[in-house]
Design an enzyme around this catalytic site. Structure first.
Site, short mmCIF file in Angstrom:
data_model
loop_
_atom_site.label_atom_id
_atom_site.label_comp_id
_atom_site.label_asym_id
_atom_site.label_seq_id
_atom_site.Cartn_x
_atom_site.Cartn_y
_atom_site.Cartn_z
N ASP A 11 -26.50 -69.86 -15.97
CA ASP A 11 -25.48 -68.93 -16.44
C ASP A 11 -25.50 -67.75 -15.47
O ASP A 11 -26.45 -67.59 -14.69
CB ASP A 11 -25.82 -68.50 -17.87
N ASP A 13 -23.84 -63.91 -16.05
CA ASP A 13 -24.04 -62.60 -16.67
C ASP A 13 -25.14 -62.68 -17.73
O ASP A 13 -25.07 -63.49 -18.65
CB ASP A 13 -22.74 -62.12 -17.33
N ASP A 170 -28.90 -67.29 -21.44
CA ASP A 170 -29.42 -66.14 -22.17
C ASP A 170 -28.82 -65.97 -23.55
O ASP A 170 -29.10 -64.97 -24.23
CB ASP A 170 -29.15 -64.86 -21.37
#
Length: 217
Positions: A11, A13, A170
């Site tokens: 991922d 951001d 995240d």
């Protein structure tokens, strides 16, 4: 212990890059355009991860303002572009990890819900662009995370099997994506968790620093 994967899909951001300040500023400029109050960055961080449209929808819902998102999004995307490179930073351990993976011949890719046209400029500005040949953004395909489609698209592009790949993210969106693709996952604790307790998520490896990815589990 040898690293057991041929490809790591990251991922963006909240995993590789902390861009919350820039994203928050774009959201707040949009709210101001509509004569609505700015929102604290700590609140906006909890909305990041499901793509730009969902992010803006959350902001207007928070403001109690019913709005046609089709009217809002063009202005937001202008602000998004203007704010893209204000204050982004690379998380500790990211460069070391990418360097080590490259040295070991392990492929890396980015699978994010950020619109694709913004991903490469952000990576290049942070000197991460050379690591990634394969980038899938939130609008690259007809479906975005948490659909498995973007992740499986990356796997297919490298000609690998899902069992040879690891996803690193995240958020709950990333957890759902990995599960949908039946892919092993590592969940970082420092990103935009949106209320998720990483240690309460079954079946994922939890890491506090990306360099831990390379250590024996």
């Amino acid at each position: 212990m040898d690293f057991p994967y041929s490809l790591v899909v990251f991922d963006l951001d909240g995993t590789l890059v902390d861009s919350a300040s820039d994203i928050s500023e774009a959201v707040n400029r949009t709210l101001v355009d509509w004569s609505l109050p700015r929102v604290d960055e700590t609140v906006i961080r909890g909305w990041i991860g499901d793509g730009a449209r969902a992010l803006v929808g959350s902001a207007f819902e928070h403001a109690g303002k019913a709005i046609d998102l089709d009217e809002v999004m063009p202005g937001f995307m202008v602000h998004y572009a203007d704010c893209l490179l204000l204050y982004p930073s690379v998380y500790p351990g990211v460069v070391d990890t990418l360097e080590t993976l490259r040295a070991r011949g392990i492929e890396v890719a980015v699978c994010t819900n950020k619109p694709e046209r913004f991903v490469r400029p952000l990576l290049e500005a942070l000197q991460l662009g050379d690591y990634f040949e394969c980038i899938v953004g939130g609008d690259t395909l007809a479906q975005r995370k948490p659909s498995a489609v973007p992740l499986l698209h990356v796997v297919e592009k490298f000609g690998l099997q899902v069992s040879q790949c690891l996803m690193v993210g995240d958020s709950a969106t990333d957890v759902e994506t990995a599960a949908a693709a039946n892919m092993q996952m590592a969940l970082v604790t420092y990103g935009y968790l949106r209320g998720v307790d990483p240690h309460a998520v079954a079946g994922v490896r939890v890491i506090d620093d990306l360099r831990e990815l390379l250590l024996a589990a």
